[in-house]
Design a protein around this motif. Structure first.
Motif, short mmCIF file in Angstrom:
data_model
loop_
_atom_site.label_atom_id
_atom_site.label_comp_id
_atom_site.label_asym_id
_atom_site.label_seq_id
_atom_site.Cartn_x
_atom_site.Cartn_y
_atom_site.Cartn_z
N LYS A 43 0.86 -1.33 -0.08
CA LYS A 43 -0.02 -0.17 -0.10
C LYS A 43 0.94 1.23 0.01
O LYS A 43 2.30 1.29 0.61
CB LYS A 43 -0.88 0.17 1.24
CG LYS A 43 -0.22 0.10 2.39
CD LYS A 43 -1.14 -0.11 3.58
CE LYS A 43 -0.79 0.34 5.09
NZ LYS A 43 -1.68 0.45 6.01
N GLU A 89 -2.68 -7.95 -2.22
CA GLU A 89 -3.65 -6.58 -2.52
C GLU A 89 -2.75 -5.62 -2.61
O GLU A 89 -1.88 -5.30 -1.77
CB GLU A 89 -4.31 -6.40 -1.08
CG GLU A 89 -5.39 -5.48 -1.10
CD GLU A 89 -6.12 -5.60 0.09
OE1 GLU A 89 -7.32 -5.48 0.30
OE2 GLU A 89 -5.50 -5.53 1.47
N LEU A 121 -2.97 -1.53 -2.53
CA LEU A 121 -3.88 -0.42 -2.03
C LEU A 121 -3.25 1.19 -2.36
O LEU A 121 -2.11 1.18 -1.67
CB LEU A 121 -4.08 -0.34 -0.41
CG LEU A 121 -5.20 -1.70 -0.28
CD1 LEU A 121 -5.36 -1.75 1.22
CD2 LEU A 121 -6.56 -1.42 -0.83
N GLN A 158 -6.05 -8.40 -6.07
CA GLN A 158 -6.84 -7.58 -6.05
C GLN A 158 -6.41 -6.01 -6.02
O GLN A 158 -5.14 -5.82 -4.99
CB GLN A 158 -7.82 -7.74 -4.51
CG GLN A 158 -8.65 -6.67 -4.59
CD GLN A 158 -9.80 -7.05 -3.30
OE1 GLN A 158 -9.63 -7.99 -2.48
NE2 GLN A 158 -10.92 -6.18 -3.17
N LYS A 201 -6.85 -1.89 -6.01
CA LYS A 201 -7.87 -0.74 -5.61
C LYS A 201 -7.04 0.44 -5.46
O LYS A 201 -6.03 0.60 -5.16
CB LYS A 201 -8.58 -1.13 -4.19
CG LYS A 201 -9.52 -2.49 -3.92
CD LYS A 201 -10.07 -2.41 -2.64
CE LYS A 201 -10.97 -3.61 -2.46
NZ LYS A 201 -11.56 -3.39 -1.00
N ASP A 202 -7.91 1.39 -6.01
CA ASP A 202 -7.34 2.86 -6.08
C ASP A 202 -5.98 2.99 -6.40
O ASP A 202 -5.33 3.83 -5.61
CB ASP A 202 -7.64 3.38 -4.73
CG ASP A 202 -9.29 3.27 -4.32
OD1 ASP A 202 -10.00 3.47 -5.15
OD2 ASP A 202 -9.47 3.01 -3.24
N GLU A 262 -10.50 -2.44 -9.25
CA GLU A 262 -11.30 -1.42 -8.92
C GLU A 262 -10.78 -0.11 -8.75
O GLU A 262 -9.78 0.07 -8.10
CB GLU A 262 -11.75 -1.47 -7.51
CG GLU A 262 -12.76 -3.06 -7.67
CD GLU A 262 -13.31 -3.38 -6.14
OE1 GLU A 262 -14.14 -2.97 -5.77
OE2 GLU A 262 -12.97 -4.15 -5.54
N ASN A 263 -11.16 1.02 -9.63
CA ASN A 263 -10.76 2.31 -9.43
C ASN A 263 -9.26 2.25 -9.96
O ASN A 263 -8.53 2.93 -9.14
CB ASN A 263 -11.30 2.92 -8.47
CG ASN A 263 -10.82 4.35 -8.44
OD1 ASN A 263 -11.07 5.22 -9.57
ND2 ASN A 263 -10.29 5.15 -7.34
N SER A 264 -8.69 1.44 -10.76
CA SER A 264 -7.43 1.36 -10.86
C SER A 264 -6.98 1.07 -12.60
O SER A 264 -7.82 0.75 -13.17
CB SER A 264 -6.83 0.19 -10.17
OG SER A 264 -6.86 0.37 -8.76
N ASN A 312 -15.45 0.23 -11.83
CA ASN A 312 -15.40 1.55 -11.45
C ASN A 312 -14.21 2.32 -12.04
O ASN A 312 -13.10 2.78 -11.43
CB ASN A 312 -15.32 1.45 -9.77
CG ASN A 312 -15.16 2.78 -9.23
OD1 ASN A 312 -15.93 3.93 -9.71
ND2 ASN A 312 -14.81 2.99 -7.97
N SER A 343 -11.89 1.47 -14.42
CA SER A 343 -10.59 0.76 -14.33
C SER A 343 -10.17 0.41 -15.92
O SER A 343 -11.09 0.62 -16.82
CB SER A 343 -10.71 -0.53 -13.56
OG SER A 343 -10.88 -0.05 -12.29
#
Length: 374
Positions: free
Chosen positions: A166, A192, A194, A225, A227-228, A275-277, A325, A327
């Motif tokens: 992250k 993951e 982030l 995964q 995200k953002d 997601e959003n990436s 979202n 991506s």
């Protein structure tokens, strides 16, 4: 008179020298005693714990661990360090943060650092095995698991990753000859991302596997995964991303489920969920998780006065890669497959799915298929 003046001068000189020595002693007492040259710190021979080794370390040091289990909080900040086991065949086990209700955190938490780990087995136990905040990583010949299997099966409700990366900005992560498995009973991701940007993850000769569900009712975990995050670059070399398997249909009874329930099969996990990436993936194989199997089940529970027979078809497989979202993904030289449907009559998964705000592109012989048995 002259002798008196000479005597005073001698006293002043002695006082001055004494004063200088006093302040020098204070300086030495409060100076940093750390070494200037990197070395190897052996645990438990030189110091008893990893924490003690870290407190004595300088940039470039290597902490060498004897085989065995280490249950202590490992927090690394603003450092450049290597932690490694001495034997690839008898990897030391690092595990911490076992309590599902108290936030003990990751087994290894590292911030603003450069960390190399080798020949280790790291277990997150209801929290990530390794959580890296804006950190450069090298991971070789390791096994990272999001949670302890016992806790996953009976009490865990978290979907914990093996590796959570992250807040990384213009950082690199190199993973080689390593198995990463998502954690906990509801199907956690193996890796993951982030809030990362302009990052490169190189995965060589490794398997990345979302968690097979052991706690109903949930889908299998995804392999990766994201995200953002923006400009994520993942290069796969002889490596595989597998979604986890969904939970089979079953009769489920617990203190938290009244009355007893018959649950249908769950969906297999995504290979990659975005997601959003935005990202680019090159090489390797992405295979969605197999769906849970169906079957015939009977409740005969006089306490709840329920007598029921029910038959389920197998579940729907997971999707190879799914974008949501706003991506974007570019896939280059990737074998992309949806997962296998559960038995009987389960639906095969899609190789990819994109919502109406997202976009996916393929280049250089990317092979898209609908299912695979593994």
């Amino acid at each position: 008179m002259k002798s008196h003046i000479q005597h005073v001068i001698r006293l002043l000189k002695q006082f001055t020298v004494g004063l200088i020595l006093f302040f020098l002693s204070l300086g030495f007492a409060n100076s940093d005693p750390k070494r200037l040259t990197p070395t190897v710190i052996h645990v438990p021979e030189d110091v008893l714990t990893i924490g003690e080794a870290l407190s004595q370390s300088i940039a470039g040091d290597c902490i060498s661990l004897a085989s065995g289990a280490y249950s202590e909080p490992i927090v690394i900040k603003d450092a450049s360090i290597t932690i490694q086991g001495r034997s690839e065949n008898q990897r030391p086990i690092i595990r911490y943060g076992w309590d599902m209700f108290l936030d003990y955190g990751a087994s290894i938490l590292v911030e603003n650092s450069q960390l190399t780990i080798k020949h280790l087995n790291i277990i997150g136990q209801c929290h990530p095995a390794l959580e890296a905040d804006n950190t450069e990583l090298i991971i070789k010949n390791c096994q990272l698991t999001g949670a302890n299997e016992l806790l996953s099966r009976y009490i865990s409700i978290y979907a914990t990753p093996a590796l959570r990366w992250k807040n990384a900005k213009s950082r690199k992560c190199h993973i080689e000859n390593t198995l990463l498995t998502g954690g906990c009973g509801i199907g956690g991701p193996a890796i993951e991302f982030l809030d990362c940007s302009d990052v490169l993850m190189q995965i060589e000769q490794s398997n990345v596997h979302g968690k097979d569900v052991v706690y109903p009712p949930h889908n299998g975990g995804c392999a990766i995964q994201i995200k953002d995050s923006s400009n994520v670059d993942i290069n796969l070399n002889q490596s595989y991303l597998y979604g986890g398997r969904g939970y089979n249909s079953n009769v489920y009874s617990s203190p938290f489920a009244v009355p007893t329930m018959i649950l249908g099969p769950d969906k297999g996990g995504y290979g990659v969920l975005v997601e959003n990436s935005s990202l680019h993936i090159a090489g390797g194989e992405i295979i969605a998780g197999r769906a849970g199997d169906g079957g015939e089940h009977t409740i005969n529970n006089t306490l709840n006065h329920i007598y029921e027979n029910k038959t389920f078809d197998g579940g729907v497989s997971g999707t190879g890669i799914e974008l949501k979202n706003h991506s974007y993904a570019m896939l280059t030289d990737v074998l992309l497959q949806g997962g296998e449907g559960g038995e009987p009559n389960g639906s095969m998964g899609l190789p990819y799915a994109v919502d109406d705000t997202s976009e996916i592109e393929f280049s250089n012989q990317t092979n898209v298929d609908y299912w695979s048995v593994y």
